[in-house]
Motif scaffolding. Sequence first.
Motif, PDB file in Angstrom:
ATOM      1  N   TYR A   1       0.701  -1.469   0.228  1.00  0.00           N
ATOM      2  CA  TYR A   1       0.418  -0.105  -0.490  1.00  0.00           C
ATOM      3  C   TYR A   1       1.164   1.016   0.160  1.00  0.00           C
ATOM      4  N   GLN A   2       0.432   2.409  -0.680  1.00  0.00           N
ATOM      5  CA  GLN A   2       1.087   3.789  -0.562  1.00  0.00           C
ATOM      6  C   GLN A   2       0.657   4.576   0.558  1.00  0.00           C
ATOM      7  N   VAL A   3       1.271   6.025   1.757  1.00  0.00           N
ATOM      8  CA  VAL A   3       0.471   6.157   2.295  1.00  0.00           C
ATOM      9  C   VAL A   3       0.414   7.090   1.762  1.00  0.00           C
ATOM     10  N   VAL A   4      -1.127   7.735   2.001  1.00  0.00           N
ATOM     11  CA  VAL A   4      -1.873   8.764   1.606  1.00  0.00           C
ATOM     12  C   VAL A   4      -2.213  10.032   2.528  1.00  0.00           C
ATOM     13  N   GLY A   5      -1.804   9.477   3.415  1.00  0.00           N
ATOM     14  CA  GLY A   5      -2.377  10.807   4.455  1.00  0.00           C
ATOM     15  C   GLY A   5      -2.217  10.166   6.098  1.00  0.00           C
ATOM     16  N   VAL A   6      -2.167  10.326   6.948  1.00  0.00           N
ATOM     17  CA  VAL A   6      -1.647  10.432   8.162  1.00  0.00           C
ATOM     18  C   VAL A   6      -2.972  11.032   9.497  1.00  0.00           C
ATOM     19  N   SER A   7      -3.424  10.369  10.429  1.00  0.00           N
ATOM     20  CA  SER A   7      -4.389  11.014  10.902  1.00  0.00           C
ATOM     21  C   SER A   7      -4.060  11.223  12.224  1.00  0.00           C
TER      22      SER A   7
END
Length: 374
Positions: free
Chosen positions: A159-165
């Motif tokens: 998976y590619q990380v597109v956001g950090v919550s």
Amino acid sequence: MTVSGGLLVRSARRIYQGAGFDPSNVLLFRLRPRLVGYGPDKSLAYQRNVIEKLQSLPRVEFASPAIYPPLPEWGGHANVYLPGHEPASAQNTLRIHYNEVGDQYFAALKIPLIAGRTFSDLDRKDTLPVVIVNQTLAAMLWPQADALGRSVMLGGRAYQVVGVSQDAQYHAQNEKTPPFAYLDYWQDPDWAASPADSRTTVRVRGDPEQMLPVIRRAIESVDPDAPISEDRPLTEWIRYEFTPVLVARIVVGYSGVLALLLGAIGVYGLLAHAVGERTREIGIRRALGAQNVDVLGLVIKDGMLLVLVGVAFRLAGTVLVGRVLAAFLYAVGTRDPLTLIANVIVLCTVAALASYIPARRATKVDPMVALRYE
């Protein structure tokens, strides 16, 4: 006891407010199209139609599908590692919680994104799988680097990380916020094998209870045969999940009030006895010119010294029982400064009031009578 009661009261308030997310004005609905024979493609189309219908309602702010509700002990589990760094054994594998959610899930629960973006229509089954990680997972995998754009293996898939919550605390205080990943609901690779249910999450304006029948009718208009269950406000789910905290708040809270009352009676009794024993001394002080305010200060000071000693023992006791108490706390530490300060203020106020009556009586001592005392 009063400190413990204060911590539990604060925990109960945080339960309804949420920690890292906002459960107020949120409704949950469980949709199970597979129970009426829906296959993968029909299930997917049904879920999309439901979300579009809900998003068109005037008092609905956000609506999103999800596999699991935002509650303790709910969520999938998967092994996580960086590409090219597959663990040699299961003991060295990082195992995390995950959920599959739609693009409006973070807005519906008011979970802030501190970096990157949420999911979008561009994230499809035929595009690169994407993931949003929470702060804890980002710090564990990339402690010295930016997580955005990085690749991560989750359940054997890249998976590619597109956001950090921001971290959302769904668990009790004695459980640290676990590493958590959010996958795109519409990119779920298991749809073809097993049509999934959804825990549709809806944020509304106004009273969520009043919106329940409105939303049910909207969902039923898509397909009246598809079952809807477990429809209720998220706060009710949270109340059920954290029943031990809420019960402990009531029991310990009332015990704390009783302890405070008994402590005030004890301070009053000790000072009343002390004033009686010091009648001669007080009379001499008044004969030498001591004013009422001086006598009041003398007696109240003795009472406050007793209380300060008691406060020290109370705080020490709170530290000792902290590990046990932590199991009943939510988003509040056992050494919460606000609770400890408020407790000290309340104790000192009660002690001052309990000291006032004996002190007031001391100001009525007649010097001539006191000098003949004993």
